[in-house]
Design a protein around this motif. Structure first.
Motif, PDB file in Angstrom:
ATOM      1  N   MET A 262       0.815  -1.210   0.000  1.00 35.70           N
ATOM      2  CA  MET A 262       0.000   0.000   0.000  1.00 35.70           C
ATOM      3  C   MET A 262       0.853   1.265   0.000  1.00 35.70           C
ATOM      4  N   ASN A 263       2.085   1.159   0.505  1.00 36.86           N
ATOM      5  CA  ASN A 263       2.956   2.333   0.594  1.00 36.86           C
ATOM      6  C   ASN A 263       4.130   2.288  -0.380  1.00 36.86           C
ATOM      7  N   GLN A 264       4.092   1.311  -1.294  1.00 36.32           N
ATOM      8  CA  GLN A 264       5.104   1.191  -2.350  1.00 36.32           C
ATOM      9  C   GLN A 264       6.517   1.142  -1.756  1.00 36.32           C
ATOM     10  N   ILE A 265       6.650   0.318  -0.717  1.00 37.15           N
ATOM     11  CA  ILE A 265       7.937   0.153  -0.043  1.00 37.15           C
ATOM     12  C   ILE A 265       8.532  -1.206  -0.415  1.00 37.15           C
ATOM     13  N   THR A 266       9.797  -1.202  -0.792  1.00 39.62           N
ATOM     14  CA  THR A 266      10.499  -2.450  -1.080  1.00 39.62           C
ATOM     15  C   THR A 266      11.134  -2.945   0.219  1.00 39.62           C
ATOM     16  N   ALA A 267      10.674  -4.081   0.692  1.00 40.95           N
ATOM     17  CA  ALA A 267      11.053  -4.566   2.020  1.00 40.95           C
ATOM     18  C   ALA A 267      12.559  -4.742   2.176  1.00 40.95           C
ATOM     19  N   ASN A 268      13.238  -5.300   1.153  1.00 42.59           N
ATOM     20  CA  ASN A 268      14.670  -5.584   1.313  1.00 42.59           C
ATOM     21  C   ASN A 268      15.548  -4.344   1.210  1.00 42.59           C
ATOM     22  N   GLU A 269      14.931  -3.187   0.976  1.00 45.28           N
ATOM     23  CA  GLU A 269      15.694  -1.936   0.927  1.00 45.28           C
ATOM     24  C   GLU A 269      15.518  -1.114   2.202  1.00 45.28           C
ATOM     25  N   LEU A 270      14.798  -1.658   3.183  1.00 43.80           N
ATOM     26  CA  LEU A 270      14.581  -0.928   4.431  1.00 43.80           C
ATOM     27  C   LEU A 270      15.885  -0.753   5.198  1.00 43.80           C
ATOM     28  N   THR A 271      16.085   0.441   5.733  1.00 43.37           N
ATOM     29  CA  THR A 271      17.248   0.711   6.579  1.00 43.37           C
ATOM     30  C   THR A 271      16.948   0.311   8.021  1.00 43.37           C
ATOM     31  N   LYS A 272      17.954   0.317   8.858  1.00 43.87           N
ATOM     32  CA  LYS A 272      17.787   0.018  10.264  1.00 43.87           C
ATOM     33  C   LYS A 272      17.142   1.229  10.976  1.00 43.87           C
ATOM     34  N   PRO A 273      16.376   0.989  12.040  1.00 48.77           N
ATOM     35  CA  PRO A 273      15.788   2.120  12.797  1.00 48.77           C
ATOM     36  C   PRO A 273      16.851   3.100  13.255  1.00 48.77           C
ATOM     37  N   ASN A 274      16.517   4.390  13.192  1.00 49.33           N
ATOM     38  CA  ASN A 274      17.484   5.420  13.586  1.00 49.33           C
ATOM     39  C   ASN A 274      16.760   6.543  14.339  1.00 49.33           C
ATOM     40  N   GLY A 275      15.922   6.143  15.291  1.00 47.30           N
ATOM     41  CA  GLY A 275      15.213   7.122  16.106  1.00 47.30           C
ATOM     42  C   GLY A 275      16.127   7.772  17.127  1.00 47.30           C
TER      43      GLY A 275
END
Length: 284
Positions: free
Chosen positions: A266-279
């Motif tokens: 639904m958000n056109q996100i490619t899962a294997n391109e996700l970065t690590k959390p950086n909050g």
């Protein structure tokens, strides 16, 4: 009201007597033949009853019938107005659905007060709060960025906790036909399928500020006012991915994976391109 054998005069057929009648029709015997008429409508213009007391009673029946007729016409007109309004809303809804462009921060993080926990998860919806000032004071807020691609992240802190310890309690996709711009009551309902509640142990391992950062003040963890904030679609995907890793039950893990897959689509996100959390918590 019994009108049998009562004398009447019709403007065309002359004098006659009533032989039958019910709530909607009346039969009158004239010299030449019997005639059927609509009751009590025929007494408005064409027929006159000889007995004055019966005439008064008939007038009351006619008045009541006229009131009922006007009420029926008013109800029909109101129904037509409602249908037109619903049609306009449907067309507007379809147009917004068709022309929707993804916003990079169309996710909601909601602050659940302690007393709201049970209600939120039993009803699977949140209330976006009321407008505090201006001409629309007291009216519900409209979460205008929320669309069918949006998820609502449920968070909380106990009164004795610091803001940095804000925990994630659960998450749900909004109902698939929900559009924030058209929401009049301020309630944001959950999708019938995509909704996850975390256990207390899972929540303790999933801190909101590990994912969220205020880009203007990246070193600060504050939430002073408001029931909700918008935040990044990427951050929500990171959270959903970590929820999958937390789930040990095979069925719950499968549900979390389906949720994540649906969200990314639904958000056109490619899962294997996700970065690590950086909050913020990850930066200090």
């Amino acid at each position: 009201m019994n009108l049998i054998n009562k004398k009447v005069t019709h403007e065309l057929f002359g004098i006659g007597s009533i032989v039958k009648h019910n709530h909607s029709s009346i039969e009158i015997k004239f010299a030449s033949e019997n005639k059927m008429f609509v009751f009590p409508d025929v007494f408005v213009k064409h027929l006159r009853i000889h007995d004055k007391s019966d005439g008064i009673s008939l007038e009351k029946i006619i008045q009541k019938k006229e009131i009922e007729r006007k009420e029926a016409e008013w109800n029909k007109e109101e129904d037509r107005k409602l249908q037109r309004k619903n049609q306009e809303l449907r067309l507007k809804h379809e147009k917004l659905m068709k022309n929707h462009k993804l916003h990079s921060e169309s996710q909601m993080v909601f602050w659940c007060d302690t007393e709201e926990h049970i209600k939120t998860f039993s009803e699977w919806r949140v209330f976006s709060g009321e407008i505090k000032s201006g001409n629309n004071k007291g009216k519900p807020n409209k979460a205008i960025r929320l669309h069918q691609n949006s998820a609502v992240l449920l968070t909380s802190i106990d009164s004795r906790m610091r803001e940095k310890d804000r925990r994630i309690l659960g998450v749900y996709m909004v109902n698939e036909d929900f559009i924030g711009k058209l929401c009049e009551d301020g309630y944001v309902p959950a999708h019938t399928k995509y909704k996850l509640q975390l256990t207390e142990q899972e929540s303790d391992q999933l801190l909101f500020w590990e994912y969220y950062a205020n880009e203007k003040s990246p070193d600060k963890m504050t939430w002073n006012t408001g029931k909700y904030r918008y935040f990044s679609n990427i951050w929500m995907a990171q959270i959903l991915l970590d929820i999958i890793a937390l789930k040990s039950d095979p069925k719950e893990r499968e549900m979390a994976q389906q949720f994540f897959k649906y969200f990314c689509k639904m958000n056109q996100i490619t899962a294997n391109e996700l970065t690590k959390p950086n909050g913020t918590l990850m930066r200090i």
